[in-house]
Design a protein around this motif. Structure first.
Motif, short mmCIF file in Angstrom:
data_model
loop_
_atom_site.label_atom_id
_atom_site.label_comp_id
_atom_site.label_asym_id
_atom_site.label_seq_id
_atom_site.Cartn_x
_atom_site.Cartn_y
_atom_site.Cartn_z
N GLY A 9 -20.61 38.05 4.38
CA GLY A 9 -21.16 39.28 4.93
C GLY A 9 -20.97 39.46 6.42
O GLY A 9 -21.01 40.59 6.90
N ASN A 10 -20.74 38.40 7.16
CA ASN A 10 -20.54 38.52 8.61
C ASN A 10 -19.07 38.64 8.99
O ASN A 10 -18.75 38.83 10.15
CB ASN A 10 -21.16 37.34 9.35
N GLY A 11 -18.17 38.50 8.02
CA GLY A 11 -16.74 38.63 8.31
C GLY A 11 -16.35 40.10 8.46
O GLY A 11 -17.13 41.00 8.13
N GLN A 12 -15.14 40.34 8.90
CA GLN A 12 -14.68 41.71 9.10
C GLN A 12 -14.71 42.51 7.80
O GLN A 12 -15.27 43.60 7.75
CB GLN A 12 -13.27 41.73 9.67
N PHE A 15 -18.37 42.76 6.31
CA PHE A 15 -19.21 43.74 7.01
C PHE A 15 -18.95 45.15 6.49
O PHE A 15 -19.88 45.90 6.20
CB PHE A 15 -18.95 43.67 8.52
N GLN A 18 -20.19 45.48 2.89
CA GLN A 18 -21.64 45.58 2.83
C GLN A 18 -22.07 47.04 3.01
O GLN A 18 -22.91 47.53 2.28
CB GLN A 18 -22.25 44.70 3.92
N CYS A 29 -26.44 40.24 0.33
CA CYS A 29 -25.34 39.86 1.22
C CYS A 29 -25.60 38.48 1.80
O CYS A 29 -26.65 38.23 2.39
CB CYS A 29 -25.24 40.90 2.34
N ASP A 31 -24.01 35.13 4.09
CA ASP A 31 -23.00 34.67 5.04
C ASP A 31 -22.93 33.15 4.98
O ASP A 31 -23.59 32.51 4.15
CB ASP A 31 -23.29 35.19 6.45
N ARG A 32 -22.15 32.58 5.84
CA ARG A 32 -21.92 31.14 5.85
C ARG A 32 -23.21 30.34 6.01
O ARG A 32 -23.35 29.26 5.44
CB ARG A 32 -20.96 30.81 6.99
N SER A 33 -24.17 30.89 6.78
CA SER A 33 -25.42 30.16 7.00
C SER A 33 -26.34 30.18 5.78
O SER A 33 -27.20 29.33 5.64
CB SER A 33 -26.16 30.72 8.22
N SER A 34 -26.15 31.16 4.90
CA SER A 34 -27.02 31.25 3.72
C SER A 34 -26.37 30.79 2.42
O SER A 34 -27.04 30.62 1.42
CB SER A 34 -27.54 32.68 3.55
#
Length: 112
Positions: A9-12, A15, A18, A29, A31-34
């Protein structure tokens, strides 16, 4: 209501997806941290918890130079994680949409 799981979800691309998917259903959504795409058990646990109808996976290990020096991690993210998502989707009658880019896998390399 359709439930969509979106990785990266945080990538280009993630995003933009989303924003586009928000009108089509409930979008979860990550991201890598979740969600660590190197952790197969975590992927399956997340899918079991979210129970998506559609999995959209634009996440990828795209740092080409690092991928050459760390092929195991690149394989986990770019091959093993999508395979896990595909198997889960098949077991649960869900749809998997997986993205790849020709910069990483252009199909032109000879040999292994």
């Amino acid at each position: 209501m359709t439930r969509i799981l979106l990785t990266g979800g945080n990538g280009q691309l993630g995003f933009e997806l989303q924003r586009a998917l928000a009108v089509t259903g409930e979008t979860v959504c990550l991201d890598r941290s979740s969600l660590d795409l190197c952790d197969i058990a975590a992927i399956r646990q997340t899918l079991d918890r979210v129970q998506p109808d559609i999995i959209v996976n634009p996440a990828a290990y795209t740092a080409v130079d690092k991928a050459e020096s760390d092929p195991a991690t690149a394989k986990q993210v770019n091959a093993d994680a999508p395979a896990t998502m595909a198997a889960w989707a098949a077991e649960h009658q869900a749809l998997l949409i997986h993205y790849s880019i020709d910069y990483v896998f252009d199909g032109e390399k000879d040999g292994s």
